[in-house]
Design an enzyme around this catalytic site. Structure first.
Site, PDB file in Angstrom:
ATOM      1  N   GLU A 161       1.190   7.318  -8.635  1.00 38.56           N
ATOM      2  CA  GLU A 161      -0.394   6.556  -9.444  1.00 38.56           C
ATOM      3  C   GLU A 161      -0.932   8.245  -9.317  1.00 38.56           C
ATOM      4  O   GLU A 161      -2.125   8.588  -8.252  1.00 38.56           O
ATOM      5  CB  GLU A 161      -0.967   5.964  -8.761  1.00 38.56           C
ATOM      6  CG  GLU A 161      -0.501   4.732  -9.219  1.00 38.56           C
ATOM      7  CD  GLU A 161      -2.025   3.033  -9.308  1.00 38.56           C
ATOM      8  OE1 GLU A 161      -2.774   3.974  -8.719  1.00 38.56           O
ATOM      9  OE2 GLU A 161      -1.185   2.578  -9.234  1.00 38.56           O
ATOM     10  N   GLU A 198       3.816  -1.400 -12.941  1.00 36.01           N
ATOM     11  CA  GLU A 198       2.654  -2.410 -11.635  1.00 36.01           C
ATOM     12  C   GLU A 198       2.209  -3.149 -12.470  1.00 36.01           C
ATOM     13  O   GLU A 198       1.073  -2.356 -13.091  1.00 36.01           O
ATOM     14  CB  GLU A 198       2.274  -1.203 -10.868  1.00 36.01           C
ATOM     15  CG  GLU A 198       3.478  -0.656  -9.595  1.00 36.01           C
ATOM     16  CD  GLU A 198       1.592   0.047  -8.569  1.00 36.01           C
ATOM     17  OE1 GLU A 198       0.647  -0.925  -7.898  1.00 36.01           O
ATOM     18  OE2 GLU A 198       2.732   1.162  -7.397  1.00 36.01           O
TER      19      GLU A 198
END
Length: 420
Positions: free
Chosen positions: A201, A318
């Site tokens: 991320e 995710e």
């Protein structure tokens, strides 16, 4: 009679290629062709999970049974992909103790993770650094540089400071050239590894134009590919749109993180796109219906953009919903929504290659619970949703494998006929 030898050879070939066998994760390196992932020449659609904790547990030999158990349970439930950390920078049980200095015991833990994944036919995505402070992350890198006299103004200097970038490149090289102490195979030559991930991320709040992260991804992707030409690479993005597609920024939650889903994934050395999906975190003031509506659009937009703009595969690496703020039915609905979008694309040979829920635990790991965990023995309804998706995507893979073997048979048959 002279054709019987050819026919017998073809039957053996077909059996070896898996037409009569259950489709597993196979032994070849993952490739891409257009919008599809390919494994051993056939389109690869698969279900997977996150288990960031694998190396941490495997570093302690007394806890390795948790790693073995979770891979065995994953295999039993049809999961053939896992995503985990190949980093722990300066924290408890560190992999990288300080820049360029590594803990052999922790590296042997990562060796064990790869070996156990291989035994169970599970392909790995290995992430190389964290955006966040957990397990060190980019803040640890800039702190190391600061302690060496570098002028550091914020953790965002991770992306631009030459010393810090040198530390990170050294980590890439050290991990990729590591020779597994169990299998004897260098990581860069290990087909169990499906792909590398540059960062979990990536975000850069100090430059919402996306240019800083664009330059960093470009530089690091090129460096990684100069060492390892076998493996696929992805950036680790959550999927937020940036200035290169300003009309799409309205699809984002109401914040900017300095990434650009289109531009970042158009970098030639990035092989496939990734998307994360957390409506419960991103839209905390919205109700269940609004979150569901957002998710439907988020999924369809990214699949369409991977298909039509990027011309690359996309993995939903995710997604999840916390049971601390929802119930089992609501979480199951989110899983079904994500899985349905993936299957709708995959069943037509499209860009959505699979999903990886956050996160899979096994029994006896209560301290690692974060509300998003799935424990197969304790979450039967969610487990049923996961297994159903695994079976659907495995059927697609089997179909493609059979079609490919029929094509091989036809080619071999034509060669035989032409030889007469």
């Amino acid at each position: 009679m002279r054709h019987w030898g050819l026919i017998f050879f073809l039957i053996l070939l077909i059996q070896e290629q898996g037409v009569f066998l259950q489709v597993g994760a196979d032994d070849g390196f993952m490739r891409t062709q257009g919008v599809q992932l390919l494994l051993n020449g056939s389109p690869f659609y698969a279900n997977g999970f996150n288990a960031y904790w694998l190396m941490y547990f495997a570093t302690d030999t007394s806890q390795r049974e948790k790693v073995t158990s979770v891979f065995q349970e994953a295999k039993q439930h049809g999961l053939t992909m896992a995503r985990t950390w190949a980093f722990n920078d300066g924290q408890d049980r560190p992999l990288q103790v300080s820049p360029g200095y590594y803990n052999e015991q922790t590296f042997q833990g990562l060796d064990f993770v790869i070996s156990e994944a291989k035994k169970n036919g599970i392909k790995l995505i290995l992430s190389l650094v964290n955006n966040y402070e957990n397990f060190g992350g980019r803040k640890q890198y800039v702190n190391w540089a600061s302690s060496q006299g570098q002028s550091i103004s914020s953790p965002d200097d991770f992306y631009t400071n030459s010393i810090v970038k040198g530390y990170y490149k050294n980590h890439i090289k050290t991990v990729l050239t590591r020779r597994n102490s169990i299998t004897g195979v260098a990581y860069k030559d290990e087909p169990t590894i499906m792909a590398w991930e540059l960062m979990n991320e990536p975000r850069c709040a100090s430059d919402t134009s996306g240019r800083t992260i664009q330059a960093w991804i470009t530089e690091m992707a090129s460096y990684l590919k100069s060492i390892d030409g076998n493996h696929l690479l992805e950036a680790g993005l959550e999927g937020f749109y940036g200035p290169s597609s300003s009309e799409k920024q309205q699809s984002n939650p109401n914040f900017q993180v300095g990434t650009d889903f289109i531009a970042n994934n158009q970098i030639p050395d990035i092989d496939f796109a990734t998307v994360h999906s957390y409506p419960d975190q991103w839209l905390t003031d919205s109700g269940e219906e609004s979150q569901q509506s957002f998710l439907n659009s988020w999924l369809s937009n990214h699949i369409q953009d991977a298909q039509n703009m990027l011309h690359k595969p996309v993995l939903f690496t995710e997604f999840g919903k916390s049971l601390r703020t929802s119930n089992d039915n609501q979480r199951d609905q989110l899983f079904k929504t994500v899985y349905s979008a993936i299957y709708s694309s995959a069943s037509g040979g499209g860009a959505a290659a699979g999903g990886m829920f956050w996160q899979l635990l096994t029994e006896g790991m209560d301290s690692f619970r974060d509300g998003y965990e799935v424990v197969f023995s304790q979450n039967p309804s969610t487990t049923s949703v996961i297994v159903d998706q695994s079976q659907k995507l495995n059927r697609i893979r089997k179909m493609y494998a059979r079609l490919r073997n029929i094509e091989k048979w036809k080619r071999a048959h034509d060669i035989g006929n032409n030889g007469n």
